[in-house]
Scaffold this motif. Sequence first.
Motif, mmCIF file in Angstrom:
data_model
loop_
_atom_site.group_PDB
_atom_site.id
_atom_site.type_symbol
_atom_site.label_atom_id
_atom_site.label_comp_id
_atom_site.label_asym_id
_atom_site.label_seq_id
_atom_site.Cartn_x
_atom_site.Cartn_y
_atom_site.Cartn_z
ATOM 1 N N GLU A 61 41.624 34.550 33.275
ATOM 2 C CA GLU A 61 41.080 34.602 31.921
ATOM 3 C C GLU A 61 39.650 35.148 31.939
ATOM 4 O OE1 GLU A 61 42.025 33.772 28.699
ATOM 5 O OE2 GLU A 61 44.117 33.655 29.387
ATOM 6 N N ASP A 120 37.071 33.846 31.036
ATOM 7 C CA ASP A 120 36.115 32.814 31.435
ATOM 8 C C ASP A 120 36.158 32.515 32.932
ATOM 9 O OD1 ASP A 120 38.454 31.340 31.791
ATOM 10 O OD2 ASP A 120 38.021 29.879 30.214
ATOM 11 N N THR A 169 38.933 31.595 34.718
ATOM 12 C CA THR A 169 39.973 30.637 35.084
ATOM 13 C C THR A 169 41.237 31.346 35.542
ATOM 14 O OG1 THR A 169 39.140 29.052 33.444
ATOM 15 C CG2 THR A 169 41.361 28.689 34.288
#
Length: 299
Positions: free
Chosen positions: A250, A252, A254
């Motif tokens: 992701e 972010d 992750t």
Amino acid sequence: MPDWIEQLDPRFASCVLPNAPLLTLGEGYAWLEGPVWFADANQLLVSDLPNNRILRWTEDSGVSVFRQPSNFANGHSRDRQGRLIGCSHRGRCITRTELDGSVTVLADRFRGKRLNGPNDVVVDSVGAIWFSDPHYGGNTDYEGGKHAAELPPTLYRLDPDGSLAVAADDFTGPNGLCFSPDERLLYVAESGAQFAEHPTRHIRLFNVADGRLHDGRVFHEISPGFADGLRCDQDGRVWSSAADGVHCIEPDGTLIGKILTGSTVANLTFGGRNRCRIFICASHRLMAVYTNVRGAQLP
């Protein structure tokens, strides 16, 4: 889900299609790299690097030879005119295949010194060519031929006017590159020094503004293995090569899931219908799988 899909986060469920098979399109190659999709020709080009050739795959005809010898071609991209932009290990240069099939050398030196052996390349929307130039191509005879490096490992930007500039020089082994869909971010795989006992290995992330990189930081560390080639989808997720397959990350940072190939993945690209198919350079095999995401609309 099939055993080749590993879901680590519920968000991954909407990215993959359990009823779409993970296929082997060809096998028995020395080491596959540099895949690039040509939607107008409905074909994939991919480097069989140690065998000094570029292969072509189409749905109707399978795998054939596109160019041999290839001067030990590695990474590829396309420019805004649809021309093939390539990295040459043996030629230690960036090339452009013109629409008539002729090959033009775009850059082979920086400040009078030979490039090391460009590895991967991307082209932005204004036509600037960004490429990594580690020492990998000259470290062994397997991927082009041993030679002494004249320059440090560097990430370069080649502007449309032909000027070549250092984009970042604080790498030990810059490798795969990809832009975010809006081109405001550049992801760069730091694969480290090839034969170091404890190489530095992670994906770095830079802000891009006015053709320059800013605020470099670590985005994600791949495990097992390390990041080589990588691509973004339309929603900004990063799909990276790894020792066990393709990892989906992701924005972010992750890790949400994996496509497990059973072998080390060197590189990948989106292509096929609506750019929703991932073509995977899985060591000695060319693989592909349809997904529920679309690749970012970049060459």
